[in-house]
Design an enzyme around this catalytic site. Structure first.
Site, short mmCIF file in Angstrom:
data_model
loop_
_atom_site.label_atom_id
_atom_site.label_comp_id
_atom_site.label_asym_id
_atom_site.label_seq_id
_atom_site.Cartn_x
_atom_site.Cartn_y
_atom_site.Cartn_z
N GLY A 133 8.74 -5.73 6.13
CA GLY A 133 9.45 -4.51 5.38
C GLY A 133 8.31 -3.90 4.44
N CYS A 134 7.55 -4.69 3.77
CA CYS A 134 6.39 -4.05 3.02
C CYS A 134 5.42 -3.20 3.70
CB CYS A 134 5.68 -5.00 2.08
SG CYS A 134 6.90 -6.06 1.09
#
Length: 260
Positions: free
Chosen positions: A155-156
């Site tokens: 996600g990051c």
């Protein structure tokens, strides 16, 4: 003559008899001091140990020299029995001195709201280990700070790539871009090089800046968010708890609107 001899005879015999009697009596008396000497020796053993050190040393200036053992023992009793808490260097019981093992005091950080100015003492480290004041980062230009839980996670990575793809749009609008997490400089550098990110990544292991921007959650978690700080240090936009894609699109939309 004969009578005088008879009278003198017994006198002589008496004198002669008296002499051996006194000699025998003296011999009988000789063992008595021998018998008393062991008693005196037994009774003198205990005090002899105490007086040996004092009597064996010569007097100095007419005063007897104190016993060395008593001199050594005296300060020990004094140090043990008469400790003055006002003058003692030792820390009092129940009051632990600061040092190894002592807990660091917690730093109170106020969460900034829209319209607040970034504090002058708020500092952060970049991926190269260089310290910066946050206020200096927005002295001559605005900035978007996007916060993510951990570098090099799916996600990051999507969030970081989205800001990379729109980096020129932010730059044209007069805003710099900074990624912010609690990762180490080494982890940030590795991730930056892997994705070829054009912006600086910031390290906040104590969560001071992350808390100030409202993206902190107990225990030691980062909520995916972004904030926009205008030129000069005033907070103009906050978006807390957003998805990776929404973080990029909403930040970009705000900057474009602010430029118009």
């Amino acid at each position: 003559m004969a009578g005088s001899n008879e009278e003198g005879g017994p006198r002589r015999s008496t004198r002669i008899a008296a002499r051996p009697q006194s000699a025998s009596d003296a011999d009988k008396q000789k063992p008595e001091p021998k018998a008393t000497k062991p008693k005196e020796a037994k009774s003198d053993k205990k005090p002899a140990a105490k007086a040996a050190t004092t009597d064996s040393k010569p007097a100095e200036n007419g005063k007897p020299v104190a016993d060395a053992e008593e001199t050594k023992a005296a300060p020990k009793r004094k140090a043990k029995d008469s400790v003055d808490p006002k003058t003692s260097d030792a820390a009092p019981e129940g009051n632990v001195a600061e040092g190894a093992g002592a807990k660091k005091p917690k730093t109170t950080v106020n969460v900034l709201k829209v319209g607040d100015t970034v504090p002058q003492d708020l500092t952060v480290e970049d991926q190269d280990g260089k310290q910066h004041k946050v206020i200096d980062l927005v002295k001559s230009t605005g900035a978007v700070f996007f916060m993510y839980p951990k570098a090099n996670t799916p996600g990051c990575t999507n969030q970081a790539k989205g800001f990379k793809e729109n980096y020129e749009e932010f730059k044209k609008g007069g805003y710099a871009v900074y990624g912010l997490s609690a990762d180490s400089p080494k982890a940030q550098t590795s991730w930056k090089n892997k994705l070829d990110l054009p912006y600086t990544l910031l390290c906040d292991p104590e969560y001071h800046v992350i808390k100030a921007f409202g993206a902190y959650a107990d225990p030691k978690k980062i909520v995916r968010s972004h904030v926009v700080v205008g030129k000069g240090g005033k907070l103009v936009e906050t978006q807390i708890h957003v998805s990776p894609a929404a973080s990029v699109t909403e930040a970009c939309a705000f900057v474009k609107k602010a430029v118009k």
